[in-house]
Design a protein around this motif. Structure first.
Motif, PDB file in Angstrom:
ATOM      1  N   ASN A  68       2.100  11.711   3.066  1.00 49.23           N
ATOM      2  CA  ASN A  68       2.509  13.114   3.026  1.00 49.23           C
ATOM      3  C   ASN A  68       1.884  13.905   4.171  1.00 49.23           C
ATOM      4  O   ASN A  68       2.532  14.762   4.774  1.00 49.23           O
ATOM      5  CB  ASN A  68       2.151  13.747   1.681  1.00 49.23           C
ATOM      6  CG  ASN A  68       3.038  13.247   0.565  1.00 49.23           C
ATOM      7  OD1 ASN A  68       4.163  12.828   0.799  1.00 49.23           O
ATOM      8  ND2 ASN A  68       2.527  13.275  -0.653  1.00 49.23           N
ATOM      9  N   SER A  93      -8.199  -2.965  -5.869  1.00 50.09           N
ATOM     10  CA  SER A  93      -7.354  -2.738  -7.064  1.00 50.09           C
ATOM     11  C   SER A  93      -6.447  -3.886  -7.369  1.00 50.09           C
ATOM     12  O   SER A  93      -6.022  -4.642  -6.612  1.00 50.09           O
ATOM     13  CB  SER A  93      -6.499  -1.489  -6.858  1.00 50.09           C
ATOM     14  OG  SER A  93      -7.294  -0.377  -6.651  1.00 50.09           O
ATOM     15  N   ASN A 153       3.279   2.147  -1.740  1.00 50.99           N
ATOM     16  CA  ASN A 153       3.628   2.619  -3.081  1.00 50.99           C
ATOM     17  C   ASN A 153       2.438   3.184  -3.847  1.00 50.99           C
ATOM     18  O   ASN A 153       2.626   3.739  -4.930  1.00 50.99           O
ATOM     19  CB  ASN A 153       4.237   1.485  -3.903  1.00 50.99           C
ATOM     20  CG  ASN A 153       5.602   1.105  -3.399  1.00 50.99           C
ATOM     21  OD1 ASN A 153       6.355   1.934  -2.913  1.00 50.99           O
ATOM     22  ND2 ASN A 153       5.918  -0.177  -3.492  1.00 50.99           N
ATOM     23  N   GLN A 154       1.246   3.048  -3.331  1.00 49.16           N
ATOM     24  CA  GLN A 154       0.044   3.479  -4.037  1.00 49.16           C
ATOM     25  C   GLN A 154      -0.162   4.989  -3.886  1.00 49.16           C
ATOM     26  O   GLN A 154      -0.042   5.530  -2.781  1.00 49.16           O
ATOM     27  CB  GLN A 154      -1.186   2.744  -3.501  1.00 49.16           C
ATOM     28  CG  GLN A 154      -1.099   1.243  -3.639  1.00 49.16           C
ATOM     29  CD  GLN A 154      -0.963   0.818  -5.094  1.00 49.16           C
ATOM     30  OE1 GLN A 154      -1.615   1.352  -5.975  1.00 49.16           O
ATOM     31  NE2 GLN A 154      -0.098  -0.150  -5.340  1.00 49.16           N
ATOM     32  N   PRO A 155      -0.474   5.696  -4.987  1.00 49.19           N
ATOM     33  CA  PRO A 155      -0.655   7.152  -4.928  1.00 49.19           C
ATOM     34  C   PRO A 155      -1.680   7.604  -3.883  1.00 49.19           C
ATOM     35  O   PRO A 155      -1.445   8.599  -3.193  1.00 49.19           O
ATOM     36  CB  PRO A 155      -1.118   7.517  -6.342  1.00 49.19           C
ATOM     37  CG  PRO A 155      -0.554   6.433  -7.210  1.00 49.19           C
ATOM     38  CD  PRO A 155      -0.584   5.190  -6.361  1.00 49.19           C
ATOM     39  N   LEU A 156      -2.793   6.897  -3.748  1.00 43.51           N
ATOM     40  CA  LEU A 156      -3.788   7.271  -2.739  1.00 43.51           C
ATOM     41  C   LEU A 156      -3.202   7.206  -1.329  1.00 43.51           C
ATOM     42  O   LEU A 156      -3.440   8.085  -0.501  1.00 43.51           O
ATOM     43  CB  LEU A 156      -5.000   6.331  -2.803  1.00 43.51           C
ATOM     44  CG  LEU A 156      -6.156   6.717  -3.684  1.00 43.51           C
ATOM     45  CD1 LEU A 156      -7.213   5.616  -3.676  1.00 43.51           C
ATOM     46  CD2 LEU A 156      -6.764   8.028  -3.264  1.00 43.51           C
ATOM     47  N   TYR A 166       0.829  -1.213   0.000  1.00 42.46           N
ATOM     48  CA  TYR A 166       0.000   0.000   0.000  1.00 42.46           C
ATOM     49  C   TYR A 166       0.860   1.258   0.000  1.00 42.46           C
ATOM     50  O   TYR A 166       0.439   2.304  -0.478  1.00 42.46           O
ATOM     51  CB  TYR A 166      -0.912   0.037   1.217  1.00 42.46           C
ATOM     52  CG  TYR A 166      -2.103  -0.890   1.171  1.00 42.46           C
ATOM     53  CD1 TYR A 166      -2.283  -1.832   0.160  1.00 42.46           C
ATOM     54  CD2 TYR A 166      -3.066  -0.836   2.160  1.00 42.46           C
ATOM     55  CE1 TYR A 166      -3.363  -2.674   0.138  1.00 42.46           C
ATOM     56  CE2 TYR A 166      -4.165  -1.684   2.144  1.00 42.46           C
ATOM     57  CZ  TYR A 166      -4.309  -2.598   1.133  1.00 42.46           C
ATOM     58  OH  TYR A 166      -5.394  -3.425   1.116  1.00 42.46           O
ATOM     59  N   GLN A 202      -0.039   7.374  -0.574  1.00 46.64           N
ATOM     60  CA  GLN A 202       1.047   8.342  -0.445  1.00 46.64           C
ATOM     61  C   GLN A 202       0.532   9.712  -0.026  1.00 46.64           C
ATOM     62  O   GLN A 202       1.246  10.469   0.640  1.00 46.64           O
ATOM     63  CB  GLN A 202       1.857   8.411  -1.730  1.00 46.64           C
ATOM     64  CG  GLN A 202       2.713   7.172  -1.898  1.00 46.64           C
ATOM     65  CD  GLN A 202       3.580   7.193  -3.126  1.00 46.64           C
ATOM     66  OE1 GLN A 202       3.547   8.116  -3.922  1.00 46.64           O
ATOM     67  NE2 GLN A 202       4.375   6.152  -3.289  1.00 46.64           N
ATOM     68  N   VAL A 203      -0.713  10.033  -0.362  1.00 50.38           N
ATOM     69  CA  VAL A 203      -1.324  11.275   0.126  1.00 50.38           C
ATOM     70  C   VAL A 203      -1.378  11.239   1.654  1.00 50.38           C
ATOM     71  O   VAL A 203      -1.044  12.216   2.324  1.00 50.38           O
ATOM     72  CB  VAL A 203      -2.736  11.484  -0.483  1.00 50.38           C
ATOM     73  CG1 VAL A 203      -3.460  12.621   0.195  1.00 50.38           C
ATOM     74  CG2 VAL A 203      -2.639  11.710  -1.973  1.00 50.38           C
ATOM     75  N   LEU A 205      -7.905   0.345  -2.266  1.00 49.93           N
ATOM     76  CA  LEU A 205      -6.624  -0.287  -2.608  1.00 49.93           C
ATOM     77  C   LEU A 205      -6.750  -1.801  -2.624  1.00 49.93           C
ATOM     78  O   LEU A 205      -6.135  -2.470  -3.457  1.00 49.93           O
ATOM     79  CB  LEU A 205      -5.534   0.139  -1.624  1.00 49.93           C
ATOM     80  CG  LEU A 205      -5.148   1.611  -1.658  1.00 49.93           C
ATOM     81  CD1 LEU A 205      -4.174   1.918  -0.534  1.00 49.93           C
ATOM     82  CD2 LEU A 205      -4.593   2.004  -3.003  1.00 49.93           C
TER      83      LEU A 205
END
Length: 92
Positions: A58, A92, A49-52, A47, A54-55, A89
């Motif tokens: 951050n 996916s 590495n997943q863009p969602l 998980y 990573q938000v 996720l």
């Protein structure tokens, strides 16, 4: 509405349990702490590495930097949002 995700595990957390919980994290997973009640979830490291996701990482970096007092990654979001993202996720 209740649902259960096979790839996410949740456990209550108290300060005394920090060292014993390390054993409960299987290889390939990471413990994260979520929400105001600081619930502990064990999620697949994939998980991260997943863009969602990573938000969320951050947001955690902005709020906590690299100092996570719970001994694991603390993510500053509600449990509902976290479950929505991880549910997406998982599909996916």
């Amino acid at each position: 509405m209740g649902f259960r995700l096979a790839s996410i595990r949740r456990a209550s957390y108290t300060g005394n349990q920090a060292s014993s919980k390390v054993v409960d994290v299987p290889k390939g997973y990471i413990a994260v702490y979520i929400g105001e009640k600081v619930k502990r979830f064990v999620i697949p490291i994939s998980y991260l590495n997943q863009p969602l996701f990573q938000v969320l990482l951050n947001q955690a970096e902005e709020e906590f930097g690299y100092d996570h007092p719970m001994g694991g990654l603390t993510i500053p979001c509600s449990e509902d949002i976290f479950l929505d993202i991880t549910s997406h996720l998982h599909r996916s």
